[in-house]
Design a protein around this motif. Structure first.
Motif, PDB file in Angstrom:
ATOM      1  N   ASP A 174       5.932  10.474  -3.643  1.00 30.60           N
ATOM      2  CA  ASP A 174       7.010   9.488  -3.731  1.00 30.60           C
ATOM      3  C   ASP A 174       7.084   8.753  -2.405  1.00 30.60           C
ATOM      4  OD1 ASP A 174       9.664   8.598  -5.200  1.00 30.60           O
ATOM      5  OD2 ASP A 174      10.202   8.997  -3.106  1.00 30.60           O
ATOM      6  N   ALA A 175       7.061   7.433  -2.435  1.00 32.15           N
ATOM      7  CA  ALA A 175       7.140   6.625  -1.217  1.00 32.15           C
ATOM      8  C   ALA A 175       8.155   5.511  -1.427  1.00 32.15           C
ATOM      9  CB  ALA A 175       5.774   6.038  -0.877  1.00 32.15           C
ATOM     10  N   ALA A 199       0.837  -1.203   0.000  1.00 35.76           N
ATOM     11  CA  ALA A 199       0.000   0.000   0.000  1.00 35.76           C
ATOM     12  C   ALA A 199       0.865   1.244   0.000  1.00 35.76           C
ATOM     13  CB  ALA A 199      -0.914  -0.012   1.225  1.00 35.76           C
ATOM     14  N   TRP A 200       1.930   1.203   0.758  1.00 31.08           N
ATOM     15  CA  TRP A 200       2.869   2.326   0.822  1.00 31.08           C
ATOM     16  C   TRP A 200       3.465   2.620  -0.551  1.00 31.08           C
ATOM     17  CZ3 TRP A 200       4.129   5.596   4.665  1.00 31.08           C
ATOM     18  CH2 TRP A 200       5.294   6.325   4.534  1.00 31.08           C
ATOM     19  N   LEU A 201       3.889   1.599  -1.235  1.00 31.19           N
ATOM     20  CA  LEU A 201       4.646   1.796  -2.468  1.00 31.19           C
ATOM     21  C   LEU A 201       3.787   2.146  -3.669  1.00 31.19           C
ATOM     22  CD1 LEU A 201       7.207  -1.088  -1.993  1.00 31.19           C
ATOM     23  CD2 LEU A 201       7.621   1.361  -1.758  1.00 31.19           C
ATOM     24  N   VAL A 202       2.481   1.866  -3.636  1.00 31.56           N
ATOM     25  CA  VAL A 202       1.649   2.185  -4.793  1.00 31.56           C
ATOM     26  C   VAL A 202       0.793   3.413  -4.544  1.00 31.56           C
ATOM     27  CG1 VAL A 202       1.530  -0.229  -5.462  1.00 31.56           C
ATOM     28  CG2 VAL A 202      -0.303   0.727  -4.072  1.00 31.56           C
ATOM     29  N   SER A 203       1.164   4.230  -3.546  1.00 33.80           N
ATOM     30  CA  SER A 203       0.299   5.333  -3.141  1.00 33.80           C
ATOM     31  C   SER A 203       0.184   6.408  -4.202  1.00 33.80           C
ATOM     32  CB  SER A 203       0.851   5.961  -1.861  1.00 33.80           C
ATOM     33  OG  SER A 203       2.153   6.416  -2.074  1.00 33.80           O
ATOM     34  N   ASP A 218      13.612  16.767  -8.342  1.00 32.93           N
ATOM     35  CA  ASP A 218      12.691  17.762  -8.879  1.00 32.93           C
ATOM     36  C   ASP A 218      11.296  17.169  -8.778  1.00 32.93           C
ATOM     37  OD1 ASP A 218      14.738  19.551  -9.496  1.00 32.93           O
ATOM     38  OD2 ASP A 218      15.104  18.596 -11.422  1.00 32.93           O
ATOM     39  N   PHE A 219      10.535  17.684  -7.845  1.00 34.54           N
ATOM     40  CA  PHE A 219       9.289  17.064  -7.418  1.00 34.54           C
ATOM     41  C   PHE A 219       8.123  17.826  -8.026  1.00 34.54           C
ATOM     42  CE2 PHE A 219       6.896  15.159  -3.688  1.00 34.54           C
ATOM     43  CZ  PHE A 219       7.229  13.851  -3.997  1.00 34.54           C
ATOM     44  N   LEU A 267       9.831   6.466   3.756  1.00 30.82           N
ATOM     45  CA  LEU A 267       9.478   7.882   3.694  1.00 30.82           C
ATOM     46  C   LEU A 267       8.578   8.149   2.505  1.00 30.82           C
ATOM     47  CD1 LEU A 267       9.943  10.898   4.543  1.00 30.82           C
ATOM     48  CD2 LEU A 267      11.914  10.871   2.979  1.00 30.82           C
ATOM     49  N   ALA A 268       7.461   8.826   2.756  1.00 28.45           N
ATOM     50  CA  ALA A 268       6.597   9.299   1.675  1.00 28.45           C
ATOM     51  C   ALA A 268       6.601  10.819   1.686  1.00 28.45           C
ATOM     52  CB  ALA A 268       5.168   8.787   1.848  1.00 28.45           C
ATOM     53  N   LEU A 269       6.780  11.427   0.512  1.00 26.68           N
ATOM     54  CA  LEU A 269       6.743  12.874   0.362  1.00 26.68           C
ATOM     55  C   LEU A 269       5.725  13.241  -0.699  1.00 26.68           C
ATOM     56  CD1 LEU A 269      10.555  13.720   0.386  1.00 26.68           C
ATOM     57  CD2 LEU A 269       8.932  13.964   2.282  1.00 26.68           C
TER      58      LEU A 269
END
Length: 368
Positions: A202-203, A13-17, A195-196, A164-166
């Motif tokens: 991003d997680a 779940a974290w990685l496909v957020s 460059d966001f 970490l998720a940003l």
């Protein structure tokens, strides 16, 4: 039971957020933001919110996943439509919003946005991830609401355990983010510049940001030119826990010079929580002579590069009188401004007369 499937599914779940929030800045106690919501595959998320105001809180729950696609999980037993749901929390009431799904685990973001900024209703809340086996609660992880920041620090005991998720909630502006990794002895280990893009999310584990790094205890420093927010977790001994991800201060040396020639020197620390700036100012000298340091509480705001600060003061530097001081700095950036000067105005509370001068700040430490 505590099973590895729980860990694997929460990490999935974290990685496909998802990645897009609805606005540039959030209004504290009027908006409530959670950077990660999981539903389905045995997972559910419960957001519990309360309104301690005297009128009903009326707003919209926005849900996003992927690159800004509306997300439609089941909330309180009914599917969401087009990624949004009108909500009302009665005055003095507490409500829980239960996010579930009937298929594999999915993840996205939740934004509770107030309809207006009237000051008779508010929203406060928290989030809990839960895993169930049938009707039985197996495990849970509590998470605080997200806070926007320009700088944040995550100290850790084991580098390999940190996720970490940003997210950049400013849809029309790119955030320039720098992640800097330090050892426990303050040696810089590695940097990553990102460059966001507007609305991006991003997680990853820190080991994915810094492949090949072997590190135990240390810290991660995050800096950005526009406010972003995030969520941090640690996976230790097969169990997940949340970590605080709050704004960090920046320190400055301070000099004030009044038009009558009097001067003070000292130091200040400032940090921003979204639009709001907080900090301390400590004056140590007056007209070249050391004094018993005077410490004042600073407040203000940083909007579109304009920093406005104010504070109440008294003591030797102000001849024992009570004053309010205001200063405005144009073109200010927490990560990029290393020195700044601005005019200041002193209002003498005894008779509301004013005087003025120059307020100068120089960073005590350069940013990464």
């Amino acid at each position: 039971m505590r099973i590895r499937v729980f860990i694997a599914m929460l990490l999935l779940a974290w990685l496909v957020s998802g990645s897009v929030l609805y606005a540039q800045n959030f209004s504290t106690q009027k908006d409530l933001v959670f950077g990660q919501v999981a539903a389905g595959g045995g997972y559910e998320t419960v957001v519990t919110a309360t309104n301690r105001g005297t009128t009903n809180y009326v707003g919209t729950l926005y849900l996003f996943r992927g690159q800004g696609q509306p997300w439609n999980p089941v909330v309180d037993g009914s599917p969401v439509s087009n990624g949004r749901l009108g909500i009302t929390i009665n005055a003095g009431a507490t409500r829980s919003f239960r996010f579930t799904g009937t298929g594999p685990v999915e993840a996205g973001f939740a934004v509770f946005a107030a309809q207006t900024l009237e000051q008779t209703s508010f929203i406060e809340g928290n989030l809990t991830y839960a895993v169930r086996s049938g009707a039985t609660l197996v495990d849970s992880v509590g998470v605080l609401p997200s806070t926007e920041f320009y700088m944040a620090t995550i100290p850790f005991d084991d580098f390999s355990t940190i996720a970490l998720a940003l997210a950049n909630g400013t849809l029309n502006r790119e955030a320039h983010v720098t992640l800097t990794l330090f050892s426990e002895s303050n040696s810089r280990v590695s940097n990553e510049n990102i460059d966001f893009g507007g609305g991006w999310h991003d997680a990853r584990f820190l080991s994915e940001h810094f492949p090949g790094v072997t590190l135990g205890r240390g810290r991660l420093e995050i800096q950005t030119d526009i406010p972003i927010f995030g969520t941090a977790l640690t996976l230790t001994g097969g169990e997940l826990s949340s970590l605080p991800l709050a704004p960090s201060p920046r320190s400055y040396s301070v000099t004030t010079t009044a038009f009558n020639g009097s001067t003070t020197t000292g130091e200040a620390s400032l940090w921003a929580e979204g639009l709001f700036v907080k900090g301390y100012l400590r004056i140590k000298t007056f007209n070249g002579g050391a004094i018993t340091p005077e410490t004042y509480l600073v407040s203000g705001q940083l909007i579109n590069g304009v920093l406005r600060i104010s504070f109440y003061a008294t003591g030797v530097p102000f001849l024992g009188e009570e004053v309010n001081i205001n200063a405005r700095f144009n073109g200010f950036s927490f990560p990029y401004t290393n020195s700044a000067s601005a005019p200041f105005v002193v209002t003498w509370l005894s008779d509301n007369s004013t005087s003025s001068g120059t307020f100068s700040m120089t960073s005590l430490t350069r940013m990464n």
